[in-house]
Design a protein around this motif. Structure first.
Motif, short mmCIF file in Angstrom:
data_model
loop_
_atom_site.label_atom_id
_atom_site.label_comp_id
_atom_site.label_asym_id
_atom_site.label_seq_id
_atom_site.Cartn_x
_atom_site.Cartn_y
_atom_site.Cartn_z
N SER A 20 0.82 -1.21 0.00
CA SER A 20 0.00 0.00 0.00
C SER A 20 0.86 1.26 0.00
O SER A 20 1.68 1.45 -0.90
CB SER A 20 -0.96 -0.06 1.19
N TYR A 54 5.97 -4.92 -5.00
CA TYR A 54 4.84 -4.07 -4.65
C TYR A 54 3.63 -4.96 -4.34
O TYR A 54 3.16 -5.69 -5.21
CB TYR A 54 4.51 -3.13 -5.81
N SER A 68 -0.08 -4.90 -3.62
CA SER A 68 -1.20 -3.96 -3.75
C SER A 68 -0.74 -2.58 -3.31
O SER A 68 -1.31 -1.96 -2.40
CB SER A 68 -2.41 -4.43 -2.94
N ALA A 104 5.00 -7.35 -8.71
CA ALA A 104 3.79 -6.81 -8.08
C ALA A 104 2.82 -7.94 -7.80
O ALA A 104 2.61 -8.81 -8.64
CB ALA A 104 3.14 -5.75 -8.97
N ILE A 145 -1.11 -8.20 -6.88
CA ILE A 145 -2.31 -7.37 -6.89
C ILE A 145 -3.50 -8.18 -6.42
O ILE A 145 -3.80 -9.25 -6.96
CB ILE A 145 -2.56 -6.80 -8.29
N ASP A 178 -9.43 -5.98 -4.04
CA ASP A 178 -8.98 -4.84 -3.23
C ASP A 178 -10.04 -3.73 -3.25
O ASP A 178 -10.43 -3.27 -4.32
CB ASP A 178 -7.64 -4.32 -3.78
N PHE A 202 -8.04 0.43 -3.43
CA PHE A 202 -7.60 1.06 -4.67
C PHE A 202 -8.42 0.53 -5.84
O PHE A 202 -8.80 -0.64 -5.84
CB PHE A 202 -6.12 0.75 -4.97
N GLN A 247 -8.76 -1.26 -9.11
CA GLN A 247 -7.94 -2.30 -9.72
C GLN A 247 -7.14 -1.76 -10.91
O GLN A 247 -5.96 -2.08 -11.08
CB GLN A 247 -8.85 -3.44 -10.18
N LEU A 263 -3.98 0.04 -9.76
CA LEU A 263 -2.89 -0.85 -9.38
C LEU A 263 -2.20 -1.44 -10.59
O LEU A 263 -0.96 -1.52 -10.65
CB LEU A 263 -3.43 -1.97 -8.49
N HIS A 304 -7.44 -5.98 0.48
CA HIS A 304 -6.24 -5.15 0.60
C HIS A 304 -5.27 -5.74 1.63
O HIS A 304 -4.07 -5.50 1.55
CB HIS A 304 -6.64 -3.73 1.01
#
Length: 246
Positions: free
Chosen positions: A85, A105, A107, A191, A193, A197, A200, A202, A205, A223
């Motif tokens: 985050s 990364y 999410s 990442a 993802i 979530d 954010f 989608q 992201l 998340h």
């Protein structure tokens, strides 16, 4: 798609142990602390990694970067730097540290140099379940009634309640601070993802991850995927450690 992370663009990167990346530094996001990484920590240590967890003060970008840099300075070789985050913004700034050889990364936010975190939201859909209550001193908490829906809907009621009740407020001014560095321009990125979530959009992201040239893993999760899908996150970190050791 970015292809500019090759080593010659970052001559200060420590490659003395390039065939054995064993150090991982985990950076939490807003409204949380480092204890949320417990399952990822335990998984990674069982795989033979040395894991350090940063405790961000969440008082300014500079303070969080300083906390992360202190952790990086203590490592004995190359490092995979991981952010969840808001922690993604932190690792994007701090990840130019010479020991960092890869970024993950989770999410997470990934601004570019000269951009603010808030800039990332422009043009993307809102998230009605992710509600921040801003106090008179400028620090924000997640709304308790919306907390589970917006942050941790795939955790048990008990787990979500603990996260809600132990949340760490963030100085909202951090989201308006421009970055001086974008480490993903000189380091390879991965990442993870969460497809469910609620914090954010989608598309936001995916946009940030693709711009960074990240290898993307998608997982059905909230998340709080670093808790609910800890093994998937650990798999991505291991892939980063192997992919950066060349």
């Amino acid at each position: 798609m970015k292809q500019s992370w090759v080593r010659e663009e970052s001559p200060m990167v420590d490659t003395s142990h390039a065939n054995s990346v064993k150090n991982v530094v985990l950076v939490h996001g807003a409204f949380a602390d480092g204890s949320g990484w417990r399952r990822v920590h335990d998984d990674l240590t069982q795989r033979g990694f040395s894991v350090t967890i940063v405790q961000n003060p969440l008082t300014s970008l500079a303070d969080d970067v300083a906390a992360t840099t202190r952790a990086l300075d203590r490592q004995d070789g190359p490092v995979i730097l991981v952010g969840h985050s808001w922690g993604g913004t932190v690792i994007t700034e701090a990840g130019v540290h010479p020991r960092v050889v890869g970024l993950v990364y989770v999410s997470a936010l990934a601004p570019d140099k000269g951009q603010t975190t808030s800039d990332q939201y422009v043009g993307f859909a809102g998230t009605p379940n992710f509600v921040i209550d801003v106090q008179s001193d400028g620090f924000g908490y997640l709304n308790p009634e919306k907390f589970k829906a917006g942050f941790a809907h795939d955790l048990s009621d008990e787990e979500a309640a603990f996260l809600r009740d132990s949340q760490v407020p963030i100085n909202m001014s951090v989201f308006g601070t421009a970055l001086a560095n974008a480490a993903w321009r000189t380091r390879p990125s991965w990442a993870v993802i969460a497809t469910e979530d609620q914090s954010f959009d989608q598309a936001m992201l995916v946009h940030m991850a693709e711009r960074a040239g990240a290898q993307i893993t998608r997982v059905s999760a909230s998340h709080a995927l670093y808790i609910s899908q800890a093994s998937v996150v650990a798999d991505a970190i291991q892939a980063a450690a192997q992919g950066s050791a060349h």
